[in-house]
Motif scaffolding. Structure first.
Motif, PDB file in Angstrom:
ATOM      1  N   ASN A  63      19.354 109.924  17.577  1.00  0.00           N
ATOM      2  CA  ASN A  63      19.784 111.024  18.440  1.00  0.00           C
ATOM      3  C   ASN A  63      19.738 112.350  17.708  1.00  0.00           C
ATOM      4  OD1 ASN A  63      20.261 109.109  20.381  1.00  0.00           O
ATOM      5  ND2 ASN A  63      22.485 109.269  20.339  1.00  0.00           N
ATOM      6  N   CYS A  64      20.181 112.351  16.443  1.00  0.00           N
ATOM      7  CA  CYS A  64      20.177 113.593  15.663  1.00  0.00           C
ATOM      8  C   CYS A  64      18.773 114.177  15.573  1.00  0.00           C
ATOM      9  CB  CYS A  64      20.727 113.334  14.255  1.00  0.00           C
ATOM     10  SG  CYS A  64      22.489 112.936  14.192  1.00  0.00           S
ATOM     11  N   VAL A  65      17.800 113.314  15.324  1.00  0.00           N
ATOM     12  CA  VAL A  65      16.415 113.774  15.214  1.00  0.00           C
ATOM     13  C   VAL A  65      15.938 114.360  16.544  1.00  0.00           C
ATOM     14  CG1 VAL A  65      14.028 113.025  14.840  1.00  0.00           C
ATOM     15  CG2 VAL A  65      15.864 112.169  13.360  1.00  0.00           C
TER      16      VAL A  65
ATOM     17  N   GLY B  31      15.108 118.361  17.404  1.00  0.00           N
ATOM     18  CA  GLY B  31      13.834 118.788  17.966  1.00  0.00           C
ATOM     19  C   GLY B  31      14.031 119.723  19.141  1.00  0.00           C
ATOM     20  N   PHE B  32      14.991 119.402  20.000  1.00  0.00           N
ATOM     21  CA  PHE B  32      15.313 120.283  21.124  1.00  0.00           C
ATOM     22  C   PHE B  32      15.760 121.651  20.623  1.00  0.00           C
ATOM     23  CE2 PHE B  32      16.664 116.462  23.971  1.00  0.00           C
ATOM     24  CZ  PHE B  32      15.336 116.178  24.211  1.00  0.00           C
ATOM     25  N   MET B  33      16.667 121.651  19.644  1.00  0.00           N
ATOM     26  CA  MET B  33      17.230 122.903  19.159  1.00  0.00           C
ATOM     27  C   MET B  33      16.178 123.742  18.417  1.00  0.00           C
ATOM     28  SD  MET B  33      20.219 122.991  20.392  1.00  0.00           S
ATOM     29  CE  MET B  33      19.744 121.935  21.761  1.00  0.00           C
ATOM     30  N   ALA B  34      15.211 123.078  17.792  1.00  0.00           N
ATOM     31  CA  ALA B  34      14.127 123.811  17.134  1.00  0.00           C
ATOM     32  C   ALA B  34      13.299 124.574  18.166  1.00  0.00           C
ATOM     33  CB  ALA B  34      13.247 122.852  16.342  1.00  0.00           C
ATOM     34  N   GLN B  35      13.057 123.944  19.317  1.00  0.00           N
ATOM     35  CA  GLN B  35      12.336 124.637  20.392  1.00  0.00           C
ATOM     36  C   GLN B  35      13.120 125.843  20.894  1.00  0.00           C
ATOM     37  OE1 GLN B  35      10.422 122.249  23.554  1.00  0.00           O
ATOM     38  NE2 GLN B  35      11.074 120.430  22.422  1.00  0.00           N
ATOM     39  N   VAL B  36      14.442 125.672  21.012  1.00  0.00           N
ATOM     40  CA  VAL B  36      15.289 126.779  21.459  1.00  0.00           C
ATOM     41  C   VAL B  36      15.249 127.916  20.443  1.00  0.00           C
ATOM     42  CG1 VAL B  36      17.655 127.472  22.014  1.00  0.00           C
ATOM     43  CG2 VAL B  36      16.793 125.245  22.782  1.00  0.00           C
TER      44      VAL B  36
ATOM     45  N   ALA C 185      15.294 131.017  23.552  1.00  0.00           N
ATOM     46  CA  ALA C 185      15.643 130.711  24.942  1.00  0.00           C
ATOM     47  C   ALA C 185      15.418 129.212  25.126  1.00  0.00           C
ATOM     48  CB  ALA C 185      14.775 131.498  25.913  1.00  0.00           C
ATOM     49  N   ILE C 186      15.853 128.697  26.264  1.00  0.00           N
ATOM     50  CA  ILE C 186      15.529 127.316  26.612  1.00  0.00           C
ATOM     51  C   ILE C 186      14.369 127.363  27.593  1.00  0.00           C
ATOM     52  CG2 ILE C 186      16.353 125.173  27.654  1.00  0.00           C
ATOM     53  CD1 ILE C 186      19.122 125.790  26.709  1.00  0.00           C
ATOM     54  N   PRO C 187      13.158 127.027  27.136  1.00  0.00           N
ATOM     55  CA  PRO C 187      11.985 127.101  28.022  1.00  0.00           C
ATOM     56  C   PRO C 187      12.149 126.205  29.244  1.00  0.00           C
ATOM     57  CG  PRO C 187      11.353 126.728  25.716  1.00  0.00           C
ATOM     58  CD  PRO C 187      12.830 126.530  25.795  1.00  0.00           C
ATOM     59  N   ALA C 188      11.449 126.545  30.315  1.00  0.00           N
ATOM     60  CA  ALA C 188      11.581 125.823  31.578  1.00  0.00           C
ATOM     61  C   ALA C 188      11.295 124.335  31.414  1.00  0.00           C
ATOM     62  CB  ALA C 188      10.649 126.431  32.620  1.00  0.00           C
ATOM     63  N   GLU C 189      10.255 124.000  30.657  1.00  0.00           N
ATOM     64  CA  GLU C 189       9.897 122.585  30.480  1.00  0.00           C
ATOM     65  C   GLU C 189      10.998 121.833  29.745  1.00  0.00           C
ATOM     66  OE1 GLU C 189       6.313 119.821  28.567  1.00  0.00           O
ATOM     67  OE2 GLU C 189       6.053 122.005  28.747  1.00  0.00           O
ATOM     68  N   LEU C 190      11.574 122.471  28.709  1.00  0.00           N
ATOM     69  CA  LEU C 190      12.654 121.838  27.962  1.00  0.00           C
ATOM     70  C   LEU C 190      13.903 121.719  28.835  1.00  0.00           C
ATOM     71  CD1 LEU C 190      13.836 120.672  25.380  1.00  0.00           C
ATOM     72  CD2 LEU C 190      14.347 123.008  24.625  1.00  0.00           C
TER      73      LEU C 190
ATOM     74  N   ALA D  25      25.771 123.708  18.433  1.00  0.00           N
ATOM     75  CA  ALA D  25      24.990 122.474  18.549  1.00  0.00           C
ATOM     76  C   ALA D  25      24.946 121.727  17.226  1.00  0.00           C
ATOM     77  CB  ALA D  25      23.577 122.790  19.027  1.00  0.00           C
ATOM     78  N   ASN D  26      24.763 122.449  16.135  1.00  0.00           N
ATOM     79  CA  ASN D  26      24.718 121.813  14.818  1.00  0.00           C
ATOM     80  C   ASN D  26      26.046 121.127  14.503  1.00  0.00           C
ATOM     81  OD1 ASN D  26      23.055 121.534  12.275  1.00  0.00           O
ATOM     82  ND2 ASN D  26      24.885 122.494  11.422  1.00  0.00           N
ATOM     83  N   MET D  27      27.160 121.781  14.866  1.00  0.00           N
ATOM     84  CA  MET D  27      28.480 121.193  14.629  1.00  0.00           C
ATOM     85  C   MET D  27      28.685 119.955  15.490  1.00  0.00           C
ATOM     86  SD  MET D  27      30.968 124.547  14.208  1.00  0.00           S
ATOM     87  CE  MET D  27      30.766 125.036  15.931  1.00  0.00           C
TER      88      MET D  27
END
Length: 282
Positions: free
Chosen positions: A132-134, A138-143, A148-153, A202-204
């Protein structure tokens, strides 16, 4: 444009919250990427007999920033207790979702005499599984890359928050279809100024400490609820917490995912009200 909710300055930053109803106080703690609005069905159902306070945690909802010295979920738990102090509230019941459940557990460990009951929905107080952490990193790297949070994400995350059959069921359920659309829009509309605070929170949340053994010391009434048709949390994790907290109750919610309080609001509300009605808030 939604009305700006009240706030209390905590460590130099405003922490926003919804305050609805009168009576014994129930505090609602949302999880990562949600906000206070996720609890609206619960606020509507419980505020007739309880004072319901729903928080917007750092980087979420109307809370735009985060204190510079906030480093972990224990700090966030202390911030919520400070908010209660500012509101002159002594005793509360806590309802936590996802990482909000971990924050609620930290509050109970810090101030056990003040926390009269604990409800944890699709939460886990142990270490986050590495897989889950990985995925979440990955999600947070995209952000971070897009600021921003892209539409696809946003669409991908929304699918994870609802039950595995939600998209199919929403074709015949307008309330569910609206909830899915609103959650997706909420993610897409997170402002650029919130990205850095959100990523820190998110990191916390992702790398929270393991309190599975610590919660064995809790003696307060506890209800552990899990949606059985979700992607993000497993029934096994809820069983582990149920085994760790003596006298806790375990609630299975069929045909519901991470946001079981929205997908199965009537069912969840009924069990929470029955549970809280047995709690002594004095």
């Amino acid at each position: 444009m939604p009305t700006l909710s009240p706030s209390i300055i905590i460590d130099g930053q405003p922490l926003h919250y919804i305050d609805q109803g009168k009576g014994p106080v129930v505090v609602f703690c949302h999880g990562l990427l949600a906000n206070a609005q996720m609890w609206q069905a619960q606020l509507d159902a419980l505020s007739a007999q309880y004072r319901c306070i729903a928080l917007d945690f750092w980087g979420h909802g109307q809370t735009k920033n985060i204190p510079t010295n906030c480093e972990n979920l224990q700090d966030v738990a202390a911030h919520v207790l400070s908010l209660l102090d500012a509101l002159n509230i002594k005793n509360v019941a806590l309802v936590g979702h996802g990482s909000g459940g971990a924050i609620a557990a930290e509050m109970a460990l810090i101030a056990p005499a003040r926390i009269k009951a604990l409800v944890m929905l699709n939460s886990f107080v142990g270490f986050e599984p590495q897989v889950n952490c990985v995925k979440y990193q990955g999600f947070m790297a995209q952000v971070a890359n897009n600021q921003a949070i892209p539409a696809e994400l946003a669409t991908s995350i929304t699918e994870l928050f609802f039950s595995k059959h939600a998209n199919e069921l929403s074709q015949h359920n307008t309330d569910l279809a609206l909830a899915i659309t609103q959650f997706n829009q909420q993610l897409s509309q997170i402002s650029s100024e919130q990205i850095a605070p959100l990523l820190k929170f998110a990191n916390m949340a992702i790398f929270k400490r393991d309190t599975l053994e610590s919660v064995e010391a809790l003696t307060l009434p506890t209800l552990i609820a899990v949606g059985l048709d979700g992607y993000l949390r497993t029934a096994l994790e809820s069983y582990l917490m149920h085994d760790s907290i003596d006298g806790s109750q375990l609630l299975h919610i069929d045909n519901a995912g991470h946001l079981a309080n929205i997908e199965k609001a009537t069912n969840f509300n009924q069990h929470v009200i029955e549970f809280l009605n047995k709690v002594n808030f004095n």
